[in-house]
Design a protein around this motif. Structure first.
Motif, short mmCIF file in Angstrom:
data_model
loop_
_atom_site.label_atom_id
_atom_site.label_comp_id
_atom_site.label_asym_id
_atom_site.label_seq_id
_atom_site.Cartn_x
_atom_site.Cartn_y
_atom_site.Cartn_z
N LYS A 135 0.81 -1.22 0.00
CA LYS A 135 0.00 0.00 0.00
C LYS A 135 0.84 1.27 0.00
CE LYS A 135 -3.92 -2.25 0.30
NZ LYS A 135 -4.90 -2.25 -0.81
N CYS A 136 2.15 1.15 -0.25
CA CYS A 136 3.01 2.33 -0.28
C CYS A 136 2.60 3.26 -1.42
CB CYS A 136 4.47 1.92 -0.44
SG CYS A 136 5.09 0.89 0.90
N LYS A 137 2.73 4.57 -1.18
CA LYS A 137 2.29 5.55 -2.16
C LYS A 137 3.38 6.55 -2.53
CE LYS A 137 -1.88 3.89 -2.40
NZ LYS A 137 -2.32 3.19 -3.63
N THR A 142 8.21 3.46 0.16
CA THR A 142 8.63 2.22 -0.47
C THR A 142 10.03 1.83 -0.01
OG1 THR A 142 7.27 2.72 -2.39
CG2 THR A 142 8.98 1.05 -2.67
N GLU A 143 10.93 2.81 0.07
CA GLU A 143 12.27 2.53 0.57
C GLU A 143 12.20 2.03 2.01
OE1 GLU A 143 14.87 5.71 -2.11
OE2 GLU A 143 14.50 6.10 0.02
N ALA A 144 11.34 2.65 2.82
CA ALA A 144 11.20 2.24 4.22
C ALA A 144 10.70 0.81 4.33
CB ALA A 144 10.26 3.20 4.95
N TRP A 145 9.82 0.40 3.42
CA TRP A 145 9.30 -0.97 3.40
C TRP A 145 10.46 -1.97 3.44
CZ3 TRP A 145 4.53 -3.73 2.12
CH2 TRP A 145 4.72 -5.01 1.59
N GLY A 171 20.97 -4.32 -4.58
CA GLY A 171 22.09 -3.41 -4.38
C GLY A 171 21.61 -2.03 -4.00
N TYR A 172 20.48 -1.62 -4.56
CA TYR A 172 19.87 -0.34 -4.19
C TYR A 172 19.46 -0.37 -2.73
CZ TYR A 172 16.64 3.65 -4.36
OH TYR A 172 16.00 4.84 -4.13
N VAL A 173 18.78 -1.44 -2.33
CA VAL A 173 18.32 -1.57 -0.94
C VAL A 173 19.52 -1.63 0.01
CG1 VAL A 173 17.10 -3.07 0.70
CG2 VAL A 173 16.16 -2.69 -1.59
N ALA A 174 20.55 -2.43 -0.37
CA ALA A 174 21.74 -2.55 0.47
C ALA A 174 22.43 -1.20 0.64
CB ALA A 174 22.70 -3.57 -0.13
N SER A 175 22.49 -0.42 -0.44
CA SER A 175 23.11 0.90 -0.38
C SER A 175 22.34 1.82 0.56
CB SER A 175 23.17 1.52 -1.78
OG SER A 175 23.97 0.76 -2.64
N LYS A 176 21.02 1.82 0.42
CA LYS A 176 20.19 2.67 1.28
C LYS A 176 20.30 2.24 2.74
CE LYS A 176 18.04 5.66 -1.43
NZ LYS A 176 17.97 7.11 -1.17
N TYR A 177 20.35 0.92 2.96
CA TYR A 177 20.47 0.42 4.33
C TYR A 177 21.81 0.83 4.93
CZ TYR A 177 20.82 -2.52 8.40
OH TYR A 177 21.00 -2.94 9.69
N ALA A 178 22.89 0.65 4.16
CA ALA A 178 24.23 0.99 4.65
C ALA A 178 24.36 2.48 4.90
CB ALA A 178 25.28 0.52 3.65
N HIS A 179 23.64 3.29 4.13
CA HIS A 179 23.67 4.74 4.33
C HIS A 179 22.97 5.11 5.64
CE1 HIS A 179 23.90 8.95 3.24
NE2 HIS A 179 22.60 9.08 3.40
#
Length: 389
Positions: A135-137, A142-145, A171-179
């Motif tokens: 249900k992300c808008k 979406t990134e937080a999901w 890789g996108y998710v891993a980058s955001k998480y590592a940031h």
């Protein structure tokens, strides 16, 4: 209580399947089918492993929003496999890409487990993990999901100081998480990562021309309408598996010049892919919120490269459709150690196309962690065949 809720839901699903036998169901799949096909695929391995569904709760910490605005308040689970390793081995966590799941690393687990404690997950909404209503808008939600669900998984597993490897969207998710959580990451390995391009800077003339054609207009409309390839597979019902089989044979049967799939590998991967793709839509619906048509990120990772806090290694197949120049641009802004490695005879799925070279690249990237007593010069040169950018 979480186990009771999970058991009740599973029992209800099994009862429903009894009323509608597999032969009569339009989409002959379920979570049980996904886990069973995963076990068949991983039966090819020699290294013992444990499979578990890690409880991450029903909502992000400090929030009243369930994962995320789902109609169900049931706890969510992350499907996880952990491979036996030598005591004291560094931990390597693998995160799959879009349209994939952790079983795609099946050609790598045995080799990597000789050096690391290997843990692979299905991201929330993928594979054998829970598939809440999506249900992300917005891009932020979406990134937080993905980021927050991964953090809840990390806390449930009690992990810290680990190596994080993400492929493509992973890789996108891993980058955001590592940031957001650099304190937990020893080293970041990004394999053909999405998110390092900039549409305004790198958009090709060919894509511009295509987007102006009637076909481009239609495809762009489908993209913005969140029409995913998985919807096509579901729509084909029992014939969807044939489409997946043709894709597997075409992509991994002819492109992978360095290491072709065997007939058994191809059969088991096809079966696994079908069940993961045909199951309920959930995490796949993230696409339009993260990327615009052409796989350009809504918010490029280049924007936060100057704030990078984790040593990083990029790995690309020479034939990868993800352009390694995005990594080159990021490295110019980074203030931490960064290497870029290209693998010959491999494309976007470098770990399937040329697993031996991929393993060499990963071990080389982690050489200071694997050999902490060795200096940089004595830790070995780049393995033969790999290309340093």
């Amino acid at each position: 209580m979480a186990e009771e809720g999970s058991s009740s839901a599973a029992a209800a699903e099994r009862k429903k399947r009894l009323l509608w036998p597999k032969v009569l169901r339009w989409k002959p799949t379920s979570t049980d089918h996904i886990i069973a096909s995963e076990k068949r695929l991983l039966s090819l391995l020699k290294t013992p492993y444990q499979q578990e569904r890690v409880d991450i709760g029903s909502c992000p910490p400090g929030s009243n929003i369930r994962w995320f605005r789902s109609s169900s308040n049931a706890p969510r689970f992350i499907n996880t496999v952990t491979f036996d390793s030598r005591e004291g081995s560094p931990t390597l966590v693998l995160v799959h890409g879009y349209g994939a799941s952790q079983g795609f690393f099946f050609r790598n687990f045995d080799a990597l487990a000789k050096h690391f404690k290997v843990i692979a997950i299905d991201q929330l909404g993928w594979g054998g993990s829970s598939r809440p209503d999506f249900k992300c808008k917005s891009t932020e939600e979406t990134e937080a999901w993905f980021i927050d669900s991964f953090e809840e998984w990390r806390k449930a597993k009690g992990l810290t100081n680990f190596i994080l490897l993400g492929h493509s969207f992973g890789g996108y998710v891993a980058s955001k998480y590592a940031h957001k959580h650099p304190e937990h990451i020893q080293h970041l390995i990004l394999v053909g990562p999405a998110g390092f391009a900039s549409e305004t800077e790198h958009q090709t003339e060919a894509l511009t021309r295509f987007r102006s054609t009637w076909k481009g207009v239609i495809i762009n409309h489908l993209w913005e309408s969140n029409f995913t390839p998985q919807k096509l597979i579901r729509g084909l019902g029992p014939w969807g598996k044939g489409l997946v089989r043709r894709y597997t044979s075409s992509r991994f049967g002819s492109y992978s010049e360095a290491s072709l799939l065997s007939e058994e590998e191809s059969r088991l991967l096809t079966d696994y892919m079908y069940h993961t793709l045909a199951a309920k839509a959930s995490g796949e619906l993230c696409l339009k919120y993260i990327f615009s048509f052409g796989a350009f990120p809504r918010v490029s990772l280049l924007q936060c490269a100057s704030k990078w806090k984790v040593p990083t290694t990029f790995v690309y197949g020479v034939g990868d459709w993800m352009n390694y120049q995005g990594a080159v641009a990021a490295r110019k802004k980074m203030k931490v150690p960064c290497e870029i490695i290209r693998v010959p005879q491999a494309g976007h799925f470098v770990f399937i196309d040329y697993p031996l070279a991929f393993h060499s690249a990963v071990v080389y990237a982690c050489r200071k962690i694997l050999l902490p007593e060795s200096g940089q010069d004595s830790a070995g040169s780049l393995p033969e065949g790999l290309i340093s950018v």
